[in-house]
Write an enzyme that holds these catalytic residues in place. Structure first.
Site, PDB file in Angstrom:
ATOM      1  CB  THR A 174     -27.050  16.313 -10.644  1.00  0.00           C
ATOM      2  OG1 THR A 174     -25.805  16.259 -11.339  1.00  0.00           O
ATOM      3  CG2 THR A 174     -26.817  16.802  -9.249  1.00  0.00           C
ATOM      4  NE  ARG A 202     -16.011  15.665 -12.063  1.00  0.00           N
ATOM      5  CZ  ARG A 202     -17.336  15.861 -12.163  1.00  0.00           C
ATOM      6  NH1 ARG A 202     -18.182  15.019 -11.636  1.00  0.00           N
ATOM      7  NH2 ARG A 202     -17.788  16.912 -12.820  1.00  0.00           N
ATOM      8  N   GLY A 204     -17.121  16.871  -8.361  1.00  0.00           N
ATOM      9  CA  GLY A 204     -17.768  17.927  -9.129  1.00  0.00           C
ATOM     10  C   GLY A 204     -18.348  18.983  -8.214  1.00  0.00           C
ATOM     11  CB  THR A 225     -28.019  19.441 -12.640  1.00  0.00           C
ATOM     12  OG1 THR A 225     -27.651  18.376 -13.527  1.00  0.00           O
ATOM     13  CG2 THR A 225     -29.144  20.241 -13.275  1.00  0.00           C
ATOM     14  N   GLY A 226     -24.988  20.054 -14.012  1.00  0.00           N
ATOM     15  CA  GLY A 226     -24.334  20.392 -15.268  1.00  0.00           C
ATOM     16  C   GLY A 226     -22.897  19.932 -15.284  1.00  0.00           C
TER      17      GLY A 226
END
Lengths: 308, 308
Positions: A174, A202, A204, A225-226
């Protein structure tokens, strides 16, 4: 006071799989994006322009999983997400699952400024991009050999990779930027190419206001971010803002509480960058590394990959 | 202690455009959904089952803009959104922009329990629904003459309607449910057919965890309905939870603060239903009415449309 911070993803970034040349390339790309954003702030530009332009630079660089460097979905295409928020007006824009758009962050800004909506998705978002005369690029532009190989390793399986996953170089791909401008306005933006071999459309946290991105002049600007699913369930970006506004925590304490306690408690990996209304910067992560850089008008300047 | 609350949308519900028969029909539909959810709780069922089944009942009823009663998009189709969250585990599932699926709330629950993800969108979400053997229905099932006429009034224009808009009967069409079960677990869920003449794959707050739906055993379960863009920018559902957890407010004070101050400050219309870990219920809105009903094991039972 002006401040800017950017990130290019967090995760298990192993020194063993990193060459000096590769590290140099990442740092140069981060430096270039930082300079673009900081120059805008220095010349009296808005934090919105600074974060948008810094992210465009990262989106245009194939090293990062956003824009040009986006990973492949299970269908062999690219589905990108992005969002942006203005801390002064609390206006926001986001796109999810778009393909062919050169700079999703700029499309997110157009959603904020021209659509009357906050979030547009998939084909409809692409239709909007065409109406707005956004720059498009063909599949060749988005093709990257490294990304293609990543996909080939898991193609046809049920495995999806959060970018450089599969244990070697597990990184959540990201990019993000947060900034404070001379007028005291905060802004945040995030952009991603999602997960390798992603299926089912999907989404996020990156395009979700409150989870991946949030900005409010009264508190802070945050880009995450993760492991997106955990960030969605933890409403991470707004959690930092609420810890400051409702509990009176400093930016440093709030980001630590959210990333090192609340997110970790449910098993979430990753990090965030944040800046508050006084220009304080926080680069908090619970993974082994996070591509990150920051600079402010008090002489702070940092470009790092691994844990300090 | 068990508690449940449901809503069928908020907005300018004019008594002048409501006949006694129509009012009766709405109240009966609310009563039926309430009974279904409450019976599950009474028999020792989970709050997750209670909110899912209550919402299925509202989705199956053409009076509400969700499932069968969904409004028409600009393309003459239906794009439905839904989400669900488990306050015990903080697990969540959501779908955005799906068509043909009889009960989007049940698809959201399958996303939570079977997909490894939190949010799926558009065609990909429909592909997932087919893999999960969800019930599908054809266009005829979703056709409703009233909805079709609503669409014909604005078709071809840039106008989009938040369900019964166009000044006559401005209502934000969404359904939602929140519940506390005997084991002390909270759950929340929301489902909507979006806006009449909607374009560009617009996503409102209903499928967004933190904005339209949130549940956490430590605080509360919340389901929202209103002008989705403002709810997204205000991260409404999680805001209520944070006001309780970080500022120590009661459920009543937290929901009032969020809906009557923070949301109104940026011009947002709508409301929410919420239940806390002690079984307290709050039905808060800043519009002229909200279709709502609630019941708990201490004898409370209410079914209302207009302001008290």
């Amino acid at each position: 006071m002006i401040s800017i911070a950017i990130h290019g993803g967090a995760g298990t970034i192993l020194r063993s799989s990193m060459t000096p040349e590769k590290e140099q390339a990442y740092k140069e790309a981060l430096q270039a994006a930082l300079n673009i954003g900081y120059s805008i702030l220095e010349m009296g530009g808005t934090s919105l322009d600074a974060v948008e332009q810094a992210i465009r630079s990262l989106e245009d660089c194939p090293l990062f999983n956003a824009g040009r460097g986006s990973v492949f979905t299970a269908d062999g295409t690219h589905e990108m997400d992005a969002s942006i928020m203005d801390g002064k007006t609390l206006e926001a824009g986001a796109v999810a699952g778009v393909h062919g758009v050169k700079n999703p962050v700029s499309l997110a800004r157009l959603v904020m400024e021209k659509s009357g909506h906050v979030m547009l998705a998939a084909k409809g978002a692409v239709d909007f991009a065409r109406e707005m005369d956004c720059e498009f690029r063909d599949a060749e532009y988005f093709y990257d050999e490294f990304r293609f190989k990543q996909w080939q390793e898991v193609k046809g399986s049920d495995t999806f990779q959060l970018d450089h996953a599969a244990k070697k170089d597990e990184k959540f791909g990201t990019v993000g930027a947060v900034a404070l401008d001379k007028a005291g306005n905060l802004a945040a933006a995030t952009s991603t190419g999602g997960m390798t071999n992603k299926r089912f459309g999907r989404i996020g946290d990156s395009p979700v206001i409150g989870s991946g991105t949030y900005a409010n002049n009264n508190t802070c600007a945050v880009s995450c971010t993760g492991s997106g699913e955990f960030f969605l369930r933890s409403v991470v970006a707004y959690d930092v803002s609420c810890l400051m506004e409702y509990k009176g925590l400093s930016l440093a304490d709030a980001t630590k509480e959210t990333i090192q306690k609340r997110l970790l408690n449910i098993g979430g990996d990753g990090g965030l960058i944040a800046v508050d209304a006084k220009g304080n910067i926080s680069l908090e992560f619970n993974t082994e590394g996070m591509y990150r850089a920051c600079k402010n008008s008090k002489g702070l300047e940092e470009i790092s990959i691994y844990e300090a």
